[in-house]
Design an enzyme around this catalytic site. Structure first.
Site, short mmCIF file in Angstrom:
data_model
loop_
_atom_site.label_atom_id
_atom_site.label_comp_id
_atom_site.label_asym_id
_atom_site.label_seq_id
_atom_site.Cartn_x
_atom_site.Cartn_y
_atom_site.Cartn_z
CG ASN A 1 -2.33 0.61 0.77
OD1 ASN A 1 -2.39 1.81 0.55
ND2 ASN A 1 -3.35 -0.19 0.63
NE ARG A 2 -1.71 5.13 -3.68
CZ ARG A 2 -2.52 4.15 -4.08
NH1 ARG A 2 -3.16 3.40 -3.20
NH2 ARG A 2 -2.67 3.88 -5.37
CG ASP B 1 -7.79 1.24 -4.29
OD1 ASP B 1 -7.37 0.40 -3.48
OD2 ASP B 1 -7.05 1.82 -5.11
CG HIS C 1 1.52 -2.32 -3.92
ND1 HIS C 1 0.88 -2.33 -2.70
CD2 HIS C 1 0.54 -2.51 -4.84
CE1 HIS C 1 -0.41 -2.54 -2.88
NE2 HIS C 1 -0.65 -2.64 -4.17
CE1 TYR D 1 -4.46 -7.34 -9.29
CE2 TYR D 1 -6.44 -6.38 -10.22
CZ TYR D 1 -5.15 -6.25 -9.77
OH TYR D 1 -4.54 -5.01 -9.82
CD GLU E 1 -4.66 -5.31 -2.41
OE1 GLU E 1 -3.65 -4.65 -2.21
OE2 GLU E 1 -5.62 -4.89 -3.09
CG HIS F 1 -2.27 -7.11 -5.22
ND1 HIS F 1 -3.43 -7.12 -5.96
CD2 HIS F 1 -1.99 -5.82 -4.97
CE1 HIS F 1 -3.82 -5.87 -6.15
NE2 HIS F 1 -2.97 -5.06 -5.55
CD GLN G 1 -6.58 -0.76 0.04
OE1 GLN G 1 -6.13 -0.62 1.18
NE2 GLN G 1 -6.98 0.26 -0.68
#
Ligand SMILES: *[C@@H]1O[C@H](CO)[C@@H](O)[C@H](O)[C@H]1NC(C)=O
Ligand SMILES: *[C@@H]1O[C@H](CO)[C@@H](O)[C@H](O)[C@H]1NC(C)=O
Length: 376
Positions: A101-102, A273, A127, A205, A342, A203, A315
């Protein structure tokens, strides 16, 4: 999570050609010591349940299981070849680190010392930076492809200063089919020499209807989370924990992903998100308990997935950044064609003293468990 800047094309071209040369399906005893630093694809199979993993980015490439009529499908998005993962910017199935993440402003201060990271998402680090753990070659430590609980263990040594992070870090991930249709992911990381933030995330999908089968807006999601961490326009948390009640973020009861997404779209947000605070998940420091995080159900195929994990947050991302991505078998993936769950520490925790700490001190072990239970 949103896509990050692509890798430098030259780097990609060189690496991709090496990988193509090195690539080959290997299994069990064939993983000779000499080959362990090479990039390969490894299968785990138990009955009608199988997965594929590559040591490029410790990436989960496929998860194949039946639906209620016995038809097999691969329920994660991805590519056919490792070379395409090297090129990719969506983090399909990747093992994200050192900090998922950020991190705002690509900087933080720890024990009075300021650290600057590689900014790869505007001014922020996303990430783990430009070349995070999903963009490096891991070492295959052990691979047992069949039997009662097939597994693969991958190892990565992250060096002091990598992408700006302090201290050496020994990282392991084990993917295991621990029961008939149960996939577990165990991650751990031991800090060597210096304290460092650590926040690993997986991560994948997911599209329980099968990758490439279209939108997941009709799949029903339940999240065991009463609060989320609101963000600013750059997706950096404001530091607040807000109740989901009465907002489009409320998934405390099973709800179609698309049911309230209009409330976001009207505000110019392209989908979910969002980091949720898993109920009860903040307690326990470095050793937390497994708890139920989410349940996803696809009515058409009858497939369901229950996710358990031991992290403070999750997330929930609805693949808002996908647009015309050519994936496995020539399928094209677009916005809302998958969802990600996540599990993680809260975004930007290293700059938010009120969020659960992600600091791992020398000799301490960070650990993160996820368990995916499938039914159909
Ligand atoms: C990688 O990306 C470049 C530029 O988008 C493209 O030309 C090339 O075909 C890609 N390679 C692979 C293996 O996907
Ligand atoms: C980390 O995980 C690996 C592989 O699952 C395991 O062998 C190792 O004992 C773990 N390390 C610690 C310190 O828990």
């Amino acid at each position: 999570m949103k896509m990050a800047r692509a890798l430098h094309p030259l780097f990609v071209a060189v690496l991709a050609s090496c990988l193509v040369a090195a690539l080959g399906l290997s299994s069990g005893a064939a993983d000779a010591a000499a080959g362990r630093k090479m990039v390969g694809v490894y299968e785990l199979k138990k009955g009608d349940f199988s997965i594929k993993v590559t040591n490029w980015g410790a990436t989960l490439m496929s998860v194949v299981l039946p639906d209620s009529r016995g038809n097999l499908a691969d329920v994660v998005l991805g590519y056919d070849t490792v070379a395409e993962y090297v090129n990719g910017t969506a983090y399909f199935g990747g093992l994200i680190g050192r900090v998922a993440n950020r991190i705002s402003g690509a900087r933080f201060t720890l024990d009075g010392k300021a650290y600057r990271l590689f900014p790869n998402d505007g001014k922020n680090t996303l990430h783990g930076g430009h070349r995070g753990f999903s963009k490096v070659v891991w070492t295959v430590k052990e691979h047992v492809g069949g039997g009662s609980s097939p597994f693969i263990t991958l190892y990565y040594h992250s060096f002091d200063g990598e992408q700006g992070f302090p201290g050496d870090l020994d990282v392991y991930v084990t993917y295991q089919i621990s029961d008939a249709h149960v996939l577990s992911v165990h991650m751990n990381a031991t800090a060597r020499g210096k304290a460092t933030p650590v926040n690993l995330a997986h991560h994948a999908y997911w599209n329980l209807g099968g990758h490439g089968s279209g939108s997941i807006l009709g799949e029903k999601v339940r999240l065991f989370a009463s609060r989320y961490t609101p963000v600013d326009a750059a997706l950096i948390p404001t530091g607040r924990l807000a109740p989901v009640a009465g907002t489009p973020y409320d998934f405390r009861r099973p709800t179609a992903v698309g049911a309230r997404i209009g409330g976001l779209l009207r505000r110019g947000v392209t989908g979910y998100d969002t980091n949720y605070a898993v109920d009860g998940g903040e307690r326990g420091g470095l050793r937390r308990q497994l708890r139920r995080v989410a349940v996803v159900r696809d009515g058409a195929s009858g497939r369901a997935m229950e996710l358990w994990a031991d992290q403070p947050g999750v997330q929930f991302y609805t693949a808002n950044g996908l647009s015309g991505v050519r994936g496995k078998g020539g399928k094209v993936y677009d916005r809302h064609d998958a969802l990600c769950l996540e599990t993680q520490g809260f975004p930007d925790a290293v700059n938010r003293p009120n969020f659960p700490s992600q600091i791992v001190r020398p000799g301490q072990v960070y650990s993160h468990d996820m368990v995916f239970k499938f039914s159909f």
